[in-house]
Design an enzyme around this catalytic site. Structure first.
Site, short mmCIF file in Angstrom:
data_model
loop_
_atom_site.label_atom_id
_atom_site.label_comp_id
_atom_site.label_asym_id
_atom_site.label_seq_id
_atom_site.Cartn_x
_atom_site.Cartn_y
_atom_site.Cartn_z
N ASP B 444 48.00 32.86 50.03
CA ASP B 444 47.76 34.28 49.89
C ASP B 444 48.42 34.69 48.57
OD1 ASP B 444 47.25 36.94 50.55
OD2 ASP B 444 49.30 37.15 51.29
N LYS B 445 48.07 35.84 48.05
CA LYS B 445 48.72 36.23 46.81
C LYS B 445 49.85 37.23 47.01
CE LYS B 445 47.42 39.35 43.94
NZ LYS B 445 48.69 40.01 43.70
N THR B 446 49.45 38.40 47.55
CA THR B 446 50.44 39.46 47.63
C THR B 446 51.52 39.09 48.65
OG1 THR B 446 48.60 40.92 47.31
CG2 THR B 446 50.69 41.94 47.83
N ARG B 654 49.56 45.70 36.74
CA ARG B 654 48.62 46.53 37.48
C ARG B 654 48.68 47.91 36.86
NH1 ARG B 654 48.84 44.21 43.07
NH2 ARG B 654 48.46 46.24 43.96
N THR B 734 42.90 35.92 48.10
CA THR B 734 43.57 37.22 48.06
C THR B 734 42.59 38.34 48.36
OG1 THR B 734 44.69 38.78 46.64
CG2 THR B 734 43.28 37.18 45.56
N GLY B 735 43.13 39.40 48.86
CA GLY B 735 42.31 40.58 49.08
C GLY B 735 42.24 41.45 47.83
N ASP B 736 42.96 41.05 46.81
CA ASP B 736 43.01 41.84 45.59
C ASP B 736 41.70 41.78 44.83
OD1 ASP B 736 45.38 43.01 45.67
OD2 ASP B 736 46.44 41.53 44.45
#
Lengths: 341, 1164
Positions: B444-446, B654, B734-736
């Site tokens: 996962d990323k975050t 970001r 990731t969900g990003d």
């Protein structure tokens, strides 16, 4: 930088693992590696140790004088040869038989007298278990005949002491020796293990109801002598490991000279005919390695020889194709950089 | 109080609307948060009718009627498995789920039959009883602890409405339909639909740490229609119709009929069991789900147990061993049959059969059952004797070894995270060794690669770039950002690096005109968010800290930044906010708030100033903001800001753009009217509110832009590089959004400038297919070049330009579970990097499954959030990033740790060791049990096939329990093939596990051949040496026992790599223990082998045999091992040598060791 303000809460109990060499798996350790030096010297040492030991065992085994006299066939005359089982079972037949043997090499006393039974399977499961060790040592447990069936009780339900098939089938051939017409004393003391006499067979346990059944398996026991003095029984009850075995009969304490003529009178009582077993009488001297058996010496010589050979081969290999130990260029990813494996 | 009270309550009439507005967007979350936003359809769903069969009907404040038709689950919970009565049967039942135990039980039962009694009754049950007992004690202890915690949980007191009064009631007695009142900081006893709260607008804040691990506050709302009612005064009558209990903690749908009106309920109206009420004095709600039906409990089912790959392979070999066993038994019984047949006539007279002696009746009792049955019995008896061929002790040893390995993993100080004060956690105890064979890492990323702690980095205000990087904390102006309230000092909890110049400018911003923009900019940062400031006490009574709680870490970072520049948000209610601006408290009315949604990608707030002017502040993603900014105004500044934005995002930051505009009275009235209408609409409220927001958010004047760093966790780039050097493929899911994912890819060194990027970003199946095929062609090209022999240049090109696949969730929708999967896999396996962005939680699992299905390689998933749970459970090994207690990902994971970088020591050190140790241990256990079985078997051939054992029955049972058990366990826990330093230095060494070097079929067969040889030496050397001698069963049996035990221990000793004192103690100790045991057994006069060992050991032959056996048995192994190690060295071997001799020879003195990354494997 974002940082929590210093100490917003009183310092909490830290869960940081306490350092110890053990928990960090950093205990000091010896790290042996099979280097050519180590391996070659190991093989050499094995060779150097094994060959002399092998030679010594061989030599000692060869120095054992041994005479084996098979008599189960000799002691059957032609009349009975056809029906050996009937002969041996009958109470009426004369089973005494005489044979003679000339000493070929000098035998230094004590000379051990063994009887050897082949094909007997004293290690047969049904046989091995057919005994009761409690009964043998303790007079109070003489009624305990578990595992002994069918030799547990007489028809009148009296317990048999010693019970079981092993005791029942006690060897009952006897041997007498004359050298140059002079009788040789056979020492039958101390032929069994002292430990058996002192702890395994009771000094207050006397044979009872033994060999009273219709079927007699072997020797009878004197009911007035306690079990721990019945050395033939004690020897017999140490069941043999292998299908063919020897058991100590007695010892002759004197020397036998070359060309001594030994006359042996055998009471051929024991029934091996019904299962085709052979009986032998063995006269043998003994050395530190035991009886006459070249196997171990040969085995040692063989292993020692192979080890030396290995040592030589490894030395040659090392000379022809050495590899520097721990050279990182041999690592697979350094050897073939970039090759898709 | 203070001056705040003097402000007119401008917006009292607005409270209602602002509440509704937030409700409308409750399903979605500000800023990207993985794919959690995927549940945002909740509202529209709840508008639909829930059919009666699927619905649960809850009569408010009428538990009798509610539970009348269907007995809903009560609120008592039971996580324990057993009661005192059921413990024994149930525990045994569960233990006997293992086939091996049933096998040993059957054998123990067989041995109880008199015909088959090979061993004494007690002896034969001993091993199984021992294993069962140890396991039962362990289970009982665990269950006792569960009982205790259940009891505490069930007996907590909740305040429940009974006969119009709130009374204390134990949690376990709470029923569906009852009304419950929860005070601040109380834990919520069951799932409750909010009716009213202490906040006049019906807001309640809950902390969901226990549920999903997020420590920030979440806002929940009571319905306006129910908020006004006071349950104490009038009986509340209503009917709630909601869905059946389910596990989805982010979704809830239902509706409530009250006063003839029908209100829809969504996930923002429900508070869940296990959460805590914060910042709200009290909340009243009606119970809808209880006990085991609550979402928390439904999610509490624990991780499904996984089986280690090694164990799965091991079972194949165990089947192999069973075949051996059957073969040995068949040989025995066939031989016995032949023997019986050929001695048929002699049986009548043989001392041990004597058939003739028995009459017909007695024959039965003499246990001769005829030829056929005797053969069957021989077979069964040999199964009993040879039973240890299947290593019973292996299962329990493996468990013990894993516990030991877990101990070292937990205790490793490398994997202790000081920031969260958390150790490594081993939640699954049966897959330790899988850590050594990982080929794919899905991350996962975050929160996993990044800290999920946003850090305010740069600001571009009015076209001027202020980067805070040049300034640092050392200048010590933390003290300046504080505020005085009631003689107490308030400080923000987080310190932020500030830009000195900007700080000065912001201080002076009241005085000059240029400062106006800076003032507005920071006001926007402080106000335009959904942050709730929490005042936290410190040890110093005069100093309090402000903790900004919010769902979005970006907003937190912005609020802290604003506070650092003197704009400290102190108080927020639904109607107003209080901001301390450089020591001056100012109150602003919040007239309206448009929450973030994924369509608009921005949020806005309408502030009413004390001078009755109204301003709109907007912040949002650059793309969405630039379209609503009035480009005719300040074109210069806009251009400068855009340049800054570009440079920020190329740094991987970001970015957000801030804008504002003044609202005139007419504009405001117009908006207010539309907003009221939209928020009271029954259908399509969300869409209407979105429209209202879009209408007002336009013609903005640009204020500037912010850049926030989603800081990578410490050591992430290095870790990823190590993992990739080790030949592990790292996939980031990731969900990003794509841009963020790519920028993180760069900063974590997954992507470099030389990487060829293939981006698949399609909206329909056909374009997906086309993209995939093009990409495949593209990916094949460099490989095709490299396939040409001698084309070394093309070859190095292929390495120099790795391919990265970047794919988004929308495309994956069309690819997963369709025929395109195959192509995606082929493409992905050619790529060295795969980045999946905008993926939903289930898609993450789908991607893991995609790989798992097609390769035998081991997969590892690592994540921190609830959205990673499915992926963690799907992968062979699931790792949760912990931190705070009770995180969902941690709950579902097999291993949990504090930081991503711990993956390196976890895999390279512990995984490698665990795998090497356990792989060796299994092989060794097979060997050690097979050798004694073979020795027993050879002897049977010399006993007329009657399965007599020369080795004492006690010795043969103790063999696997005492004589040889401990060394293998200790070595399995402690031996190390390489030091930590070397393992970390050469990540490539990890490949040994991926290539299954420690446990494979070849090793198994080689070991079995060696076993065969060794057993022959052990058995036949004494046999021939004692042939025709007076030796008795017990003596030769003792010789065999001792030689086997010493041999297997020396065999193990030969393979031990690191001899520390524990290993010395256990190896030599177990030999000594064996000798002592054998002596004790032989010192019991009622055993037939009495004193045998003492008598035989007194002879030279015994010692010659023993020495000869040991040397002859081990020589071939020794020679082969040496040849293999010296002439065909494995990487591990070379590294061992390097480790040992590094001090003596100067490696790398003359030559530098080069580390080439392992290129990716061939396509499958």
């Amino acid at each position: 930088m974002m940082e929590p303000h210093s100490a917003p809460t009183p310092k909490k109990y830290s869960k940081k693992p306490k350092y110890s060499k053990f928990s960090q798996q950093e205990l000091p350790a010896w790290k042996p590696i099979l280097t050519p030096g180590w391996v070659i010297s190991t093989f050499t040492v094995v060779g150097i140790v094994f060959i002399p030991v092998g030679l010594a065992s061989l030599f000692s085994s060869e120095s054992v004088e041994e005479a084996a006299i098979r008599y189960d066939d000799k002691c059957l005359n032609e009349i009975h040869a056809q029906n050996a089982v009937a002969f041996i079972k009958s109470d009426m037949t004369n089973k005494t038989c005489t044979t003679s043997w000339t000493v070929e090499r000098k035998m230094q006393g004590p000379i051990f007298i063994y009887y050897q039974l082949d094909n007997y399977y004293q290690n047969h499961r049904r046989y091995v278990k057919s005994r009761n060790d409690k009964q043998l040592v303790n007079p109070a447990s003489e009624g305990d005949t578990t595992n002994c069936y069918p030799q547990d009780k007489t028809n009148g339900s009296m317990p048999i002491v010693p019970c079981g098939l092993i005791a029942w089938s006690l060897f009952n051939d006897t041997y007498k020796f004359w050298v140059n017409t002079k009788s040789l004393t056979v020492n039958k003391k101390d032929i069994s293990w002292g430990s058996d006499r002192s702890h395994k067979f009771g000094s207050k346990v006397y044979p009872k109801n033994f060999q009273l059944g219709g079927l007699v398996g072997g020797a009878k026991l004197d009911e007035n002598i306690p079990l721990n003095q019945q050395e033939d029984l004690i020897v017999w009850m140490r069941t043999a490991a292998l299908p063919s075995f020897r058991k100590l009969y007695g010892k002759i304490e004197t020397n036998l000279e070359v060309n001594d003529s030994v006359e042996i009178v055998i009471e051929n009582n024991y029934n091996t005919y019904e299962f085709g077993g052979n009986k032998r009488l063995i006269l043998s001297t003994a050395t530190w390695i035991g009886g006459k058996n070249p196997f171990l010496g040969m085995a040692y010589l063989f292993v020692g020889g192979v080890s030396l050979l290995c040592a030589i081969v490894f030395i040659l290999l090392y000379v022809i194709k050495p590899r520097p130990l721990g050279d990182p260029s041999y690592l697979s990813w350094n050897k073939n950089p970039g090759i898709l494996k | 109080m203070d001056q705040v009270e003097n402000f007119p309550n401008f917006s009292s009439s607005m409270n209602n609307s602002s509440r509704n507005s937030t409700f409308g967007h409750s399903g979605s979350k500000p800023v990207s948060y993985g794919s959690k936003g995927a549940d945002s359809g909740a509202l529209s769903m709840s508008q639909k009718e829930i059919s009666d069969e699927d619905a649960r009907l809850v009569y408010v404040d009428d538990p009798e009627r509610t539970n009348e038709r269907f007995e809903f689950s009560g609120n008592s919970i039971r996580t324990s498995k057993y009661s005192i009565i059921t413990f024994l049967p149930r525990n045994l039942f569960e233990q006997f789920h293992r086939v091996a135990y049933i096998y040993f039980l059957i054998i123990a039962i067989l041995n109880q039959l008199p015909q088959l009694a090979v061993f004494g009754r007690g002896v034969s049950i001993l091993p199984l009883a021992f294993v069962l007992f140890v396991t039962a004690v362990k289970d009982a202890f665990e269950d006792w602890r569960r009982h205790k915690s259940d009891k505490v949980e069930n007996n907590r007191i909740a305040s429940v409405m009974v006969d119009g009064q709130f009374q204390g009631k134990k949690w376990k007695d709470v029923k569906v339909g009852e009304i419950v009142k929860i005070a601040a900081n109380e834990t919520i006893p069951c799932d409750i639909v909010l009716l009213s709260t202490s906040d006049p607008t019906g807001v309640a804040y809950v902390q969901t740490t226990n549920l999903d691990g997020e420590s920030n506050l979440k806002t929940r709302y009571a319905k306006q229609e129910t908020q006004a009612k006071v349950p104490e005064k009038e009986r509340f009558i209503g009917l709630i119709k909601c869905e059946k209990p389910n596990r989805n903690i982010y979704g809830f749908q239902g509706n409530m009929e009250v006063d003839g009106k029908r209100l829809s309920l969504g996930s923002s109206n429900i508070v869940l069991r296990g959460c805590e009420l914060k910042n709200t004095n009290w909340a009243v709600g009606v119970v809808v789900y209880c006990g085991h039906e609550t979402k928390a409990m439904l999610n509490n089912s624990g991780a499904p147990s996984k089986r280690s790959q090694l164990e799965t392979h091991m079972n194949l070999e165990i089947i192999m061993l069973s075949v051996f066993l059957v073969a040995l038994c068949s040989v025995t019984s066939v031989c016995a049959a032949i023997w019986l047949k050929s001695h048929k006539n002699e049986l009548d007279l043989m001392p041990y059969y004597r058939k003739l002696d028995f009459s017909e009746g007695e024959m039965e009792s003499y246990q001769y059952y005829g030829w056929g049955l005797e053969i069957l019995f021989t077979f069964l008896k040999s199964v009993i004797v040879f039973q240890v061929m299947i290593p019973i002790s292996l299962y329990i040893s493996m468990e013990l070894v894993r516990v030991g390995q877990a101990y070292f993993m937990i205790r490793d100080s490398r994997m202790y995270d000081a920031a969260t004060n958390s150790r490594f956690q081993c939640r699954a105890l049966n897959i330790n060794e899988d850590l050594g064979q990982i080929k794919y890492v899905f991350s996962d990323k975050t929160g996993t690669l990044t800290e999920n702690k946003m850090e305010f980095q740069c600001a571009s205000i009015w076209g001027v770039d202020y980067s805070s990087t040049e300034a640092s904390l050392e200048h010590g102006h933390q003290a300046e950002c504080s505020a005085q309230v009631d003689g107490k000092v308030l400080k923000p909890k987080m310190k932020v690096k500030v830009n000195q110049k900007l700080l000065q400018l912001s201080k002076n911003s009241f005085r000059n005109v240029e400062g106006k923009q800076i003032y507005d900019f920071f006001l926007a940062l402080a106000a335009c968010n959904t942050i709730v400031p929490l005042v936290v006490d410190t040890s110093d009574p005069t100093v309090k800290l402000i903790d900004y709680q919010g769902e979005s870490p970006d907003e937190q970072a912005l609020a802290y930044a604003a506070a650092a520049y003197g704009f400290m948000l102190i108080e927020r209610t639904s109607g107003h906010i209080v901001i301390d601006i450089h020591g001056k408290r100012q109150r602003f009315n919040v007239l309206g708030l448009h929450e973030f949604d994924s369509d608009r990608k921005r949020m806005s707030v309408i502030l009413g100033y004390t001078d009755n002017s109204v301003k709109l502040f907007v912040k949002g993603a650059d793309t969405s903001m630039l379209s609503v900014i009035d480009k005719s105004l300040n074109a210069e500044i806009l251009r400068a800001t855009e340049t800054h934005l570009h440079s920020y995002s190329s740094l991987g930051l970001r970015t957000l753009v801030i804008g504002m505009r003044d609202l005139s009275v007419s504009e405001f009235d117009q908006w207010h009217f539309a907003f009221e209408a939209a928020s009271t609409a029954l259908l399509g409220r969300a869409a209407l509110l979105r429209k209202v927001a879009s209408n007002v958010e336009n013609n903005l004047c640009i204020l500037g832009a912010t850049a926030i760093e989603d800081k990578l966790q410490k050591g992430v780039p290095e870790s990823i590089e190590s993992l990739r050097t080790a030949g592990i493929k790292v996939w980031v899911l990731t969900g990003d959004k794509q841009e963020t994912a790519i920028s993180i890819g760069y900063s974590s060194k997954l992507l470099t400038n030389s990487t060829t990027q293939i981006i698949i970003n399609s909206n329909n199946r056909e374009s997906c297919r086309r993209h995939l095929q093009n990409a495949l062609v593209k990916s094949r090209q460099p490989l095709a070049a490299s396939a040409v022999p001698n084309n070394f240049e093309g070859f190095s090109d292929a390495i120099a330009t790795p391919i990265a696949l970047i794919i988004d969730g929308t495309s994956l929708v069309y690819i997963l579970d369709s025929e395109l999967e195959e192509e995606l896999f082929e493409l992905a396996s050619r790529c060295s990097v795969v980045l999946c962005c905008r993926v939903a939680p289930l898609q993450k699992a789908g991607i893991v499954a995609l790989v798992k299905k097609r390769t035998a390689d081991m997969t590892l998933a690592i994540g921190d959030g609830a959205n990673d749970v499915s992926m963690i459970q799907m992968a062979d090994v699931g790792v949760g990033i912990s931190g705070q207690e009770g995180r969902q990902a941690v709950m579902a994971s097999d291993f949990a740790m504090g930081q991503f970088r711990f993956l390196v020591p976890l895999l390279f050190i512990h995984g490698h060791w665990n795998y090497q140790r356990l792989g060796y241990m299994i092989i060794y256990n097979f060997y050690r049990n097979a050798i004694i079985v073979l020795v027993l078997f050879w002897y049977v051939l010399f006993t007329a096939y009657t399965v007599t054992t020369a080795i004492n029955e006690w010795s043969s049972m103790l063999y696997s329990i005492i004589y040889t058990a401990f060394p293998t366990i200790v070595v399995g826990i402690l031996d190390k093939d390489l030091s930590k330093r070397i393992l970390l230095k050469y990540p490539q060494l990890y490949g040994a596990g991926q290539r299954r070097e420690a446990y494979n079929k070849k090793l198994f067969w080689v070991t079995m051949a060696d076993t065969f040889w060794q057993s022959i030496v052990v058995f036949f050397v004494p046999l021939f040496a004692y042939w025709g001698s007076t030796v008795d069963i017990s003596s030769i049996g003792d010789l065999w026992t001792l030689s086997v035990v010493i041999l297997v221990n020396l065999h193990l000793a030969m393979d031990i790599i690191r001899w520390n004192w524990v290993i010395h103690a256990v190896i030599w100790g177990s030999i000594v223990a064996t000798v002592i045991c054998v002596m004790i057994i032989d010192a019991i006069p009622t055993f037939s082998g009495y004193w045998a060992i003492f008598n035989t050991a007194a002879t030279g032959l015994f010692w010659l045999c023993l020495l000869g056996i040991l040397i002859a048995a081990l020589l071939p192994r020794f020679a082969v091992k040496y040849i293999y190690q010296y002439y065909y060295p494995s990487d591990i071997q070379i590294s061992r040598e390097a480790e040992k001799f590094a001090n003596q020879r100067v490696i790398g003195g003359n030559r530098q060791i080069e580390m080439y990354p392992i290129p990716d494997g061939p396509p499958r």
